[in-house]
Design a protein around this motif. Structure first.
Motif, PDB file in Angstrom:
ATOM      1  N   THR A   1       0.664  -0.374   8.492  1.00  0.00           N
ATOM      2  CA  THR A   1      -0.001   0.912   7.555  1.00  0.00           C
ATOM      3  C   THR A   1       0.622   1.468   7.180  1.00  0.00           C
ATOM      4  O   THR A   1       2.267   1.658   7.374  1.00  0.00           O
ATOM      5  CB  THR A   1      -1.078   1.519   9.246  1.00  0.00           C
ATOM      6  OG1 THR A   1       0.113   2.298   9.577  1.00  0.00           O
ATOM      7  CG2 THR A   1      -2.016   0.685  10.080  1.00  0.00           C
ATOM      8  N   SER A   2      -0.107   2.384   6.431  1.00  0.00           N
ATOM      9  CA  SER A   2       0.989   3.488   5.572  1.00  0.00           C
ATOM     10  C   SER A   2       0.541   4.786   6.542  1.00  0.00           C
ATOM     11  O   SER A   2      -0.334   4.784   6.084  1.00  0.00           O
ATOM     12  CB  SER A   2       0.701   3.336   4.521  1.00  0.00           C
ATOM     13  OG  SER A   2       1.082   4.135   3.189  1.00  0.00           O
TER      14      SER A   2
ATOM     15  N   LEU B   1      -3.586  -1.479   4.873  1.00  0.00           N
ATOM     16  CA  LEU B   1      -2.861  -2.231   4.266  1.00  0.00           C
ATOM     17  C   LEU B   1      -4.201  -2.325   3.046  1.00  0.00           C
ATOM     18  O   LEU B   1      -5.404  -2.703   3.875  1.00  0.00           O
ATOM     19  CB  LEU B   1      -2.188  -2.959   4.467  1.00  0.00           C
ATOM     20  CG  LEU B   1      -1.495  -2.608   5.476  1.00  0.00           C
ATOM     21  CD1 LEU B   1       0.060  -3.981   5.430  1.00  0.00           C
ATOM     22  CD2 LEU B   1      -0.485  -1.494   4.915  1.00  0.00           C
ATOM     23  N   MET B   2      -4.271  -2.042   1.902  1.00  0.00           N
ATOM     24  CA  MET B   2      -4.911  -2.751   0.825  1.00  0.00           C
ATOM     25  C   MET B   2      -4.504  -4.163   0.884  1.00  0.00           C
ATOM     26  O   MET B   2      -3.749  -4.693   0.173  1.00  0.00           O
ATOM     27  CB  MET B   2      -4.930  -1.933   0.173  1.00  0.00           C
ATOM     28  CG  MET B   2      -5.807  -0.407  -0.057  1.00  0.00           C
ATOM     29  SD  MET B   2      -5.114   0.310  -1.447  1.00  0.00           S
ATOM     30  CE  MET B   2      -6.652  -0.666  -2.485  1.00  0.00           C
TER      31      MET B   2
ATOM     32  N   THR C   1       0.274  -0.984   0.002  1.00  0.00           N
ATOM     33  CA  THR C   1       0.258  -0.023   0.120  1.00  0.00           C
ATOM     34  C   THR C   1       0.942   1.301  -0.135  1.00  0.00           C
ATOM     35  O   THR C   1       1.285   1.266   0.940  1.00  0.00           O
ATOM     36  CB  THR C   1      -1.435  -0.314   1.367  1.00  0.00           C
ATOM     37  OG1 THR C   1      -2.175  -1.361   1.173  1.00  0.00           O
ATOM     38  CG2 THR C   1      -1.933   1.211   1.328  1.00  0.00           C
ATOM     39  N   ASP C   2       0.223   2.561  -0.799  1.00  0.00           N
ATOM     40  CA  ASP C   2       0.690   3.416  -0.661  1.00  0.00           C
ATOM     41  C   ASP C   2      -0.248   4.603  -0.132  1.00  0.00           C
ATOM     42  O   ASP C   2      -1.207   4.961  -0.497  1.00  0.00           O
ATOM     43  CB  ASP C   2       1.493   4.107  -2.135  1.00  0.00           C
ATOM     44  CG  ASP C   2       2.425   5.122  -1.988  1.00  0.00           C
ATOM     45  OD1 ASP C   2       2.817   5.994  -0.334  1.00  0.00           O
ATOM     46  OD2 ASP C   2       2.971   5.521  -2.863  1.00  0.00           O
ATOM     47  N   HIS C   3       0.167   5.147   0.612  1.00  0.00           N
ATOM     48  CA  HIS C   3      -0.494   6.089   0.553  1.00  0.00           C
ATOM     49  C   HIS C   3      -0.833   7.622   0.083  1.00  0.00           C
ATOM     50  O   HIS C   3      -0.174   7.792  -0.155  1.00  0.00           O
ATOM     51  CB  HIS C   3      -0.510   7.479   2.353  1.00  0.00           C
ATOM     52  CG  HIS C   3       1.149   7.450   2.625  1.00  0.00           C
ATOM     53  ND1 HIS C   3       1.460   8.727   3.418  1.00  0.00           N
ATOM     54  CD2 HIS C   3       1.964   8.058   1.585  1.00  0.00           C
ATOM     55  CE1 HIS C   3       2.018   8.700   3.148  1.00  0.00           C
ATOM     56  NE2 HIS C   3       2.685   8.728   1.925  1.00  0.00           N
TER      57      HIS C   3
ATOM     58  N   ASN D   1      -4.148  -6.104  -2.164  1.00  0.00           N
ATOM     59  CA  ASN D   1      -3.421  -5.482  -3.508  1.00  0.00           C
ATOM     60  C   ASN D   1      -1.743  -6.681  -2.777  1.00  0.00           C
ATOM     61  O   ASN D   1      -1.337  -7.047  -2.018  1.00  0.00           O
ATOM     62  CB  ASN D   1      -2.430  -4.090  -2.578  1.00  0.00           C
ATOM     63  CG  ASN D   1      -3.214  -2.683  -3.625  1.00  0.00           C
ATOM     64  OD1 ASN D   1      -3.904  -3.078  -3.917  1.00  0.00           O
ATOM     65  ND2 ASN D   1      -3.492  -1.639  -3.450  1.00  0.00           N
TER      66      ASN D   1
ATOM     67  N   MET E   1      -1.325  -3.572  -8.121  1.00  0.00           N
ATOM     68  CA  MET E   1      -1.995  -2.730  -6.778  1.00  0.00           C
ATOM     69  C   MET E   1      -2.933  -1.227  -7.529  1.00  0.00           C
ATOM     70  O   MET E   1      -2.846  -1.122  -8.638  1.00  0.00           O
ATOM     71  CB  MET E   1      -0.443  -1.926  -6.739  1.00  0.00           C
ATOM     72  CG  MET E   1      -0.455  -1.014  -5.441  1.00  0.00           C
ATOM     73  SD  MET E   1       1.600  -0.510  -5.140  1.00  0.00           S
ATOM     74  CE  MET E   1       1.164   0.827  -3.661  1.00  0.00           C
TER      75      MET E   1
ATOM     76  N   GLU F   1       5.392   3.279  -0.090  1.00  0.00           N
ATOM     77  CA  GLU F   1       5.419   1.744  -0.197  1.00  0.00           C
ATOM     78  C   GLU F   1       5.906   0.876   1.038  1.00  0.00           C
ATOM     79  O   GLU F   1       6.649   0.901   1.368  1.00  0.00           O
ATOM     80  CB  GLU F   1       5.492   0.811  -1.893  1.00  0.00           C
ATOM     81  CG  GLU F   1       6.310   1.221  -2.250  1.00  0.00           C
ATOM     82  CD  GLU F   1       7.238   2.086  -2.688  1.00  0.00           C
ATOM     83  OE1 GLU F   1       7.980   1.560  -3.265  1.00  0.00           O
ATOM     84  OE2 GLU F   1       6.852   3.330  -3.089  1.00  0.00           O
TER      85      GLU F   1
ATOM     86  N   SER G   1      -5.442   3.406  -2.733  1.00  0.00           N
ATOM     87  CA  SER G   1      -5.925   3.160  -1.391  1.00  0.00           C
ATOM     88  C   SER G   1      -7.217   4.654  -1.493  1.00  0.00           C
ATOM     89  O   SER G   1      -6.643   5.882  -2.045  1.00  0.00           O
ATOM     90  CB  SER G   1      -5.379   4.030   0.067  1.00  0.00           C
ATOM     91  OG  SER G   1      -5.533   3.964   0.907  1.00  0.00           O
TER      92      SER G   1
END
Length: 591
Positions: A566-567, A463-464, A379-381, A467, A483, A530, A486
């Protein structure tokens, strides 16, 4: 015989040019000789009596762009091709080189019979810090880094690639020139990141912002990790990474104004990892932090606190981590200079190759995955931003100073205002470096003396789970990333758009030429935030435990952004540095 010539001063013998042709089935590389600024190929005309379709090939890997070339040679013919005719795709592989500095100060330790205390895979923020700290603590450490020695320091401390008159993040602008895209996107995937294979990894190219995570960003982190980060983890990492200067008068004025314009927020000096000169001791500032600096200084220092306990093998791409039951037994690395596989052993192994590469190595090595989370959750915020200028007519315009602030809502929580706001006024000066006063003068002239500015909103994101990263085949195969962005920011877009409009209006800001003031979304992976492919969790709920030990193995740890559960809204580097210092202490205690 006949002669083929390719005239070029770009592709000289350090970059080999060969020919491949249809007569040989496009499989054989025909070498040439480089003399007088050209590659020359002497070929027997009888072999190609029916004509030859061919292409020039760079480094036996990159075929020239465009259609095949064709000739029908006779004895004594001489065919010449010029550089503008022959173009190659950009080289997108690990740079393999062994220049004099690398040979002198980074001599590899190739003793495969030696048992190291710790092997660290990767030399970026996580790997570089934990390796240097363990060596300082007396541990016998080997760093395996796939890349070469590119720069001795962060590129912010070197001559800049200026974009005269433009808004440009030149503090890390060279990343596009050196990053490697060692991945492919699956169908519909939107990942646009890359890796830095070199001493220091991406720490050589990052932007330097090191805010602390807040309680609402740490809520889903294990309790013991939260407590460490809040005290003393963040403070230890800040002591390593920065010596700040007092805020400027202009910065203080901007914070005061923001407090009235955006009253529900706390407005703070943005913490940046720059080590300015320590006036009390008269030292020269070392500039923006990187682990290339940290490791190079260690290797240059002939003392137990420096190089005595630290070996750094550059150009060693790790292929596999071997295990037997619940222990790592050895690490296979491809010595790219010697083109041979070497096997190294240690009491403990720390995997610090990054969110993509560490997950790839875990899958490639068949590491245990009892929670079925390896490679999942990448995940990337969300990041939203706009650029603008403050003209000379504004009362908030300054020609010779800058401001960089970070703002957070006082009632921020995971489901309310979960973002940081970064405001940068005079961004070209804030982290600028202009050696030639003519360059700065021309830059100011072409931007009409306006202040170049940026406002950025960075969101906290879980987190997704959908992905993920897959890897199939041998080590040279590229992992496949699936990916999507978010949605964590979606319900707050109107809120941040209103704040953005109010701040820019109060500053008297204007759109840059050819642009507007709408918020733009940062690309996934665009600023290397990420996380999550080897997440940490308490009581066996993650891939690694709260000490970053890989669940299922007694001597394997992970120390990079892959462990983040988490991101966070906060740029992640300070948190990773703090985790690295903690891990060094922990592993030293096990030796």
């Amino acid at each position: 015989m006949f002669t083929l010539r390719f005239k070029t001063v770009i592709y000289r013998p350090d970059l080999q040019i060969t020919i491949r042709n249809n007569v040989d089935g496009w499989a054989e590389d025909i070498p040439g000789i480089y003399e007088n600024d050209e590659w020359r190929f002497e070929l027997p005309e009888e072999q190609f009596a029916s004509g030859m379709h061919f292409k020039f090939v760079l480094e036996q890997r990159y075929w020239m762009n465009g259609a095949n070339l064709f000739i029908h040679p006779n004895t004594g013919d001489d065919f010449t091709f010029e550089s503008p005719q022959i173009q190659f795709p950009p080289m997108n592989e690990v740079i393999v080189e062994n220049a004099s500095f690398q040979q002198m100060f980074f001599k590899p330790n190739l003793n495969e019979g030696h048992l190291f205390d710790v092997i660290v895979i990767g030399s970026g923020i996580g790997g570089g810090i934990v390796a240097e700290q363990l060596a300082d603590l007396g541990a016998d450490v080997l760093v395996l880094e796939a890349g070469s020695y590119l720069f001795p320091t962060h590129i912010a401390n070197l001559p800049r690639q200026h974009q005269i008159g433009q808004f440009d993040k030149h503090v890390w602008g060279l990343y596009d020139e050196f990053k490697v895209e060692n991945f492919v996107n699956g169908a519909g995937s939107q990942f646009g990141g890359g890796q830095a294979f070199n001493l220091g990894g991406r720490s050589v190219f990052w932007g330097g912002l090191i805010p602390r995570m807040q309680w609402w960003e740490l809520e889903d982190w294990p309790e013991s990790v939260r407590w460490y980060l809040e005290s003393p983890g963040f403070e230890r990492a800040e002591q390593l990474m920065k010596w700040p200067l007092p805020p400027s008068t202009y910065q203080q004025q901007i914070k005061t104004l923001l407090s009235s314009w955006v009253a529900d927020f706390d407005h703070l000096d943005a913490s940046v990892a720059v080590r300015h000169s320590n006036i009390a001791s008269g030292t020269i500032g070392s500039g923006m932090f990187s682990t290339a600096d940290l490791l190079a200084e260690a290797k240059l220092t002939d003392h137990p606190i420096g190089a005595h306990n630290l070996s750094v093998n550059l150009n060693h791409a790790v292929l596999q981590i071997h295990t037997d039951g619940g222990s790592v037994t050895e690490v296979d690395a491809h010595d790219l200079l010697s083109d041979r596989i070497r096997k190294f052993r240690s009491k403990y192994v720390i995997l610090a190759a990054g969110t993509v590469e560490s997950a790839k190595l875990a899958k490639l090595s068949g590491l245990a995955d009892p929670t079925n989370q390896v490679g999942k959750g990448m995940t990337d915020h969300p990041i939203l931003f706009t650029h603008f200028s403050i003209p000379t007519t504004s009362t908030h315009h300054r020609s010779d100073t800058s401001s960089k602030t970070i703002s957070r809502h006082r009632d921020a929580a995971p489901d309310a205002h979960p973002y940081n706001m970064l405001l940068e006024l005079g961004a070209d000066l804030n982290q600028g470096r202009y050696l030639d006063p003519d360059t700065l003068a021309q830059h100011r002239a072409e931007k009409s003396s306006a202040m170049l500015c940026e406002i950025v909103f960075l969101f906290n994101a879980p987190l997704m789970e959908a992905n993920h990263l897959d890897h199939a085949g041998p080590s040279y195969a590229k992992p496949v990333i699936h990916m999507q962005p978010s949605p964590a920011a979606d319900t707050f877009l109107a809120e941040i758009d209103g704040i953005k409009n109010a701040v820019i209006a109060q500053l008297g800001g204007e759109a840059l030429p050819g642009q507007d003031l709408s918020l733009k979304r940062g690309g996934i992976g665009g600023v290397a935030h990420e996380v999550g492919t080897l997440r940490l969790g308490a009581d066996g709920t993650g891939v690694v435990d709260t000490n970053l030990k890989y669940n299922g193995y007694d001597n394997l740890f992970v120390c990079d952004l892959s462990v983040f559960p988490t991101s966070p809204a906060a740029n992640p580097t300070l948190t990773l540095a703090a985790l690295s210092l903690r891990l060094a202490d922990h592993v030293k205690g096990l030796l």
